[in-house]
Design a protein around this motif. Sequence first.
Motif, PDB file in Angstrom:
ATOM      1  N   ARG A  89      -5.302  -3.200  -2.428  1.00  0.00           N
ATOM      2  CA  ARG A  89      -4.977  -2.175  -1.438  1.00  0.00           C
ATOM      3  C   ARG A  89      -6.239  -1.630  -0.779  1.00  0.00           C
ATOM      4  O   ARG A  89      -6.282  -1.393   0.425  1.00  0.00           O
ATOM      5  CB  ARG A  89      -4.220  -1.023  -2.111  1.00  0.00           C
ATOM      6  CG  ARG A  89      -2.829  -1.375  -2.568  1.00  0.00           C
ATOM      7  CD  ARG A  89      -1.813  -1.127  -1.456  1.00  0.00           C
ATOM      8  NE  ARG A  89      -1.622   0.290  -1.222  1.00  0.00           N
ATOM      9  CZ  ARG A  89      -1.581   0.856  -0.028  1.00  0.00           C
ATOM     10  NH1 ARG A  89      -1.776   0.118   1.051  1.00  0.00           N
ATOM     11  NH2 ARG A  89      -1.371   2.151   0.113  1.00  0.00           N
ATOM     12  N   GLY A  93      -6.964  -2.037   3.148  1.00  0.00           N
ATOM     13  CA  GLY A  93      -6.852  -0.811   3.924  1.00  0.00           C
ATOM     14  C   GLY A  93      -8.165  -0.175   4.307  1.00  0.00           C
ATOM     15  O   GLY A  93      -8.216   0.608   5.266  1.00  0.00           O
ATOM     16  N   GLY A 117      -5.459   6.694   2.677  1.00  0.00           N
ATOM     17  CA  GLY A 117      -4.730   5.589   2.060  1.00  0.00           C
ATOM     18  C   GLY A 117      -4.606   5.730   0.565  1.00  0.00           C
ATOM     19  O   GLY A 117      -3.832   6.551   0.056  1.00  0.00           O
TER      20      GLY A 117
END
Length: 371
Positions: A89, A93, A117
Amino acid sequence: MIFPPLQLDRPAEAARIVVAMSGGVDSSVAALIAAHSGAEVIGVTLQLYDHGEAVKRSGACCAGQDIYDAAQVCEKLGIAHYVLDYESRFREGVIERFADDYARGRTPVPCSLCNQGVKFTDLHGFARELNADALVTGHYVRRVVRDGKAELHKGRDPARDQSYFLYGTTAEQLDLLRFPIGELPKSDVRALAAEAGLIVADKPDSQDICFVPDGDYAGLVKRLRPETEAPGEIVDRGGRVLGQHRGIVHFTVGQRRGLEIGGSAEPLYVVRIEPDTRRLVVGPKQALAVSEARVGSWNWLGEEQAEVEVKVRSLSRPVPALLQDGVIRFRQPEYGVAPGQAAVVYEGERLLGGGWIEETVSADEAGMLAA
């Protein structure tokens, strides 16, 4: 020891608190304050790099040593500690977005991306799943409740204020978030850590961007986006070729170093980067002055206002501006403004909102500078 309040909505003895722990002294003291309240406390550390890479890192949050330090602090405090694997992630991101922004000639702010995020969105969801009453972090900002509504304010210590990076916090997230060290200066935070016997009391603060601890941004971007290493032309604002550069990856707007242009009567700076043509547009310092900026992807915590103060860099002072239809018009020419940066608006100590700068207008070309 005297601890700042946690603003819990029910007695601490009946509450559950999740603490985001990076392994540094700030989040460790935030955990100390939470544990001292008498609530059930759960420390959570995000692993943002694969294990082999993380072990090699030092001086960067969420690295191998930092995960170990967070675990040791939790053991000392007698609270649970969990490590969540967010490596994929984080790469998608934050790191990939960072490289993309550089390839587009923008000036990225990865800390804001990370907070919007994995650090807030994902941790907020995790805390909700655990039915937590609060998500505590070690940021130097303050949560102020006024007329039943939570507001985000600058940290009490202006030298440590981190509100600029948290403009993307949503109202729903702020309802759960708590920032106990936002009321303290750094010296008091370290003193609390030392008094409690935490191993991180004297640990140095992380430097540079966490995923580029050696400061070699160009090296990272070249590995991920090799096309940014292609050479191109250096031109003035009229399009006249002045020289050649060794790849746009080595430059950001406002940069002077590395241009290696001879024959100019005055210092030249990067005014604009044109990635499609691989051209660097350069000009004198006054060409960097900006009269207005078009901002997109706004997030509002407070009400939208016309007369605001704006920060376009984390360490800059807020300056007066007029905000209308997503466009910020500076009262005076502003330097150091570039696409990709965050524009964050304030009313005094209160953060109202912010967004990403998409485009700027030159104060020189707009006739804002004195002849």
